[in-house]
Design an enzyme around this catalytic site. Sequence first.
Site, short mmCIF file in Angstrom:
data_model
loop_
_atom_site.label_atom_id
_atom_site.label_comp_id
_atom_site.label_asym_id
_atom_site.label_seq_id
_atom_site.Cartn_x
_atom_site.Cartn_y
_atom_site.Cartn_z
N TRP A 362 0.83 -1.21 0.00
CA TRP A 362 0.00 0.00 0.00
C TRP A 362 0.86 1.25 0.00
O TRP A 362 0.37 2.35 -0.27
CB TRP A 362 -0.93 0.00 1.22
CG TRP A 362 -0.20 0.22 2.54
CD1 TRP A 362 0.85 -0.50 3.02
CD2 TRP A 362 -0.47 1.23 3.51
NE1 TRP A 362 1.25 -0.01 4.24
CE2 TRP A 362 0.46 1.05 4.58
CE3 TRP A 362 -1.40 2.26 3.60
CZ2 TRP A 362 0.47 1.87 5.71
CZ3 TRP A 362 -1.37 3.08 4.73
CH2 TRP A 362 -0.45 2.88 5.77
N ASP A 363 2.16 1.10 0.30
CA ASP A 363 3.09 2.22 0.26
C ASP A 363 2.94 3.00 -1.05
O ASP A 363 3.06 4.22 -1.09
CB ASP A 363 4.56 1.76 0.32
CG ASP A 363 4.86 0.80 1.45
OD1 ASP A 363 3.96 0.04 1.84
OD2 ASP A 363 6.01 0.79 1.94
N GLU A 489 0.55 -2.61 12.35
CA GLU A 489 0.64 -4.08 12.30
C GLU A 489 0.87 -4.70 13.68
O GLU A 489 1.07 -5.91 13.77
CB GLU A 489 1.73 -4.50 11.33
CG GLU A 489 1.40 -4.08 9.91
CD GLU A 489 2.43 -4.52 8.89
OE1 GLU A 489 3.53 -4.94 9.30
OE2 GLU A 489 2.13 -4.42 7.69
N GLN A 594 2.98 1.92 13.88
CA GLN A 594 3.05 3.09 12.99
C GLN A 594 1.71 3.81 12.99
O GLN A 594 0.68 3.21 13.31
CB GLN A 594 3.38 2.63 11.58
CG GLN A 594 2.31 1.77 10.96
CD GLN A 594 2.87 0.86 9.88
OE1 GLN A 594 3.26 -0.27 10.16
NE2 GLN A 594 2.89 1.34 8.66
#
Length: 791
Positions: A362-363, A489, A594
């Site tokens: 998805w980056d 995550e 994150q």
Amino acid sequence: MIRERAYPVEPWHVRETRLDMDVLAQSESVFALSNGHVGLRGNLDEGEPHGLPGTYLNSFYELRPLPYAEAGFGFPESGQTIVNVTNGKLIRLLVDDEPLDVRYGEVLAHERVLDLRSGTLHRSLHWRSPAGREVRVNSTRLVSFRQRSVAAIRYEVAVADDKPLRLIVQSELVANETLPPQSRDPRVAAVLESPLEAEEELTTPGGGLLIHRTKVSGLRVAAAMEHEIESPARTTIDSEGYEDWVRTTVGCVLEPGQKLCVMKYLTYGWSSRRSLPALRDQVGAALAAARLDGWDGLVREQREYLDEFWDAADVEVDGDPEVQQAVRFGLFHVLQAGARAERRPISAKGLTGPGYDGHAFWDTEMFVLPVLTYTHPAAVRDALYWRHATLPKAHERARTLNLAGAAFPWRTIEGPESSGYWPAGTAGFHIAAGIADAVRRYVLVTGDRQLEREIGLTLLVETARLWRSLGHHDRAGQYHIDGVTGPDEYTAVKNDNVYTNLMAQRNLLAAADAAACYRDEAYHLGVTDEEAAAWRDAAVAMHIPYDDELDVHQQVEGFTRLQEWDFADTPQDKYPLLLHYPYFDLYRKQVIKQADLVLAMHWRGDAFTVEEKLRNFLYYERRTVRDSSLSACTQAVLAVEVGYPDLAHSYLREAALMDLHDLNENTRDGVHMAALAGAWIALVAGFGGLRDHDGVPSFEPRLSSRLNRLAFALQWCGMRLRVDVRSHQTTYALHHADPDAALELRHYGEPVRVTCAKPVTVPNPPPRANLPPVEQAPGREPLLRLPENPI
Ligand code: BGC
């Protein structure tokens, strides 16, 4: 870690002034050259010593089995891994009778310079052989932006002492190089032993080619080289070839001060379908085209391409020269990753290293594409066409999972799910909403209706269908998306992740709007009024979990009642936590890898009030450890918005300097493309305050105490907007071929009309006062705090 200021601070160059063997692998990533199709790591010309040899072609992969101790239904059985293809960078040198090798003899001077404006990597070396003979080598390398399959090296060697010298240059193509063994870090790539089978080798007097094929994926790769020699003396040249290597040898004896110059033209091609003769001809033709331009022509084209790019994309940062250098370095790598990818993925490391097996995540849509949308939208168009091309695989995956629409892979090269770990893999369904948002933004910013009709609508519809089948209405009518993993995550397979739900909400509404706009096309996709209405219903009823007692949003349902992580008892050397603690423990505690809820407040900032943003930011800041390089830029964006611009500046530095300082100690596997894109995001969305929630570009500029000025350019529907931020005011200027063009934007919520006739300057409101102190998780303060004293 690369020592602070390993590279001197310069606005347009990254310069290495001495050869440090301890950081060789990192520098190979930093100095990697690519155009999105071909990628060459910054290995030394002579190949050794190396950290990690690497030559990559976008989407050239091998399949490898994904074995499970205990398999489950729907687990992918094989994964794709990027292949280190035929190395064409190699140029070895024999000085009299000794090979140039910097581990022997004496390095009298060494410098490498990545020039961000010319798009070249230059190396100069002054070396004394063990027998005492001296040479100066100057080599310049480029991977052409204009000629997609072409790379070239100009290799010049001069006698640097006072006696005649015999020089032998061996320029090679080598397949199946031996790679260093794999580490246990899950973020590095699988090592493939000799993945290429020889199909053909051919030599000409001045070069040759090699054609190979992968054993399982059946992809064919061709690499070809030709040389041009300039020498003041009699020179011999001949070539020989074997299964895995071709070598061209140039020999001459030079007088003191004389120079031998070898120009190496290198071309690559690969295909899953094309025949061997077709591929052979393809690389041959590319060589002819490169030689037609010649070295000088290639250099000129490269510069022209980059001049155009910088003209539209440059960011000027006055007050932090390190960030100035780093944001340009980041933009350069982002461009390199996407410029000529042409309907192939932009992966997490670009083509700079094998990390994460060369996969795209998805980056791409959530970090890299927002930057390219505003600076180089042609690359975004291609990247969206790539995603669209993977739809059949995403449909198949959705069927396997018993879902409707398209389930895009968490990590992949060519489309199939390549993640073998469900909780931090397939469960990250939010990637679908990221893709939809990238479509929305691209269409909004470029006005490209053709893409919207051709593929945008389909992507929106198929992702909306996924959300509609993945979620459900409860008895009270609220809509829930259960059992998914959001960006964080360390919190996995949970219900109602706010980021996922808000992004899915926007996705559902965008799909319904697009279907209403393109009725015929939607009809062909089988969209009925009932289906579109169901999307709207789900969007309107989307459940957003909130803790009334603490007055903060819950990242996922129930998050704020989980046990707190014991930060006091977590030593610094236990980060990243994923390498030291079982996932089981991370999943059941309030510890965040994150930005997740904070990321939702960036991309769906329209769904939160100003006060909610502040409270949420303070709450989640204390629990976020930033074990992912994707986090710092988002924390910077929100820190500015809620009123902590100096904290934001520290996060900006962390994102921007991720690779130049090797902050996460894994730059060796490739640069962190999302973090590099994040430097731009932190500057433009952070300090510039850019948002595009409702179809109008809006800005809330606010500088840190360190910044005197920030200026950047954005594309908007064919116009170029220049934003020039000072501490008390902002100037907006518009450029367009049509002098009557105008743009409506918002500055701190107030409409501003900018015309080409005259820039508009408006005051920035005073900063928020009396804010509570902000704390990070103990020990997890930004890695690069804002220095007290300006450099
Ligand atoms: C992050 C993911 C990211 C991946 C590739 C992981 O560490 O948690 O969000 O997609 O790295 O960059």
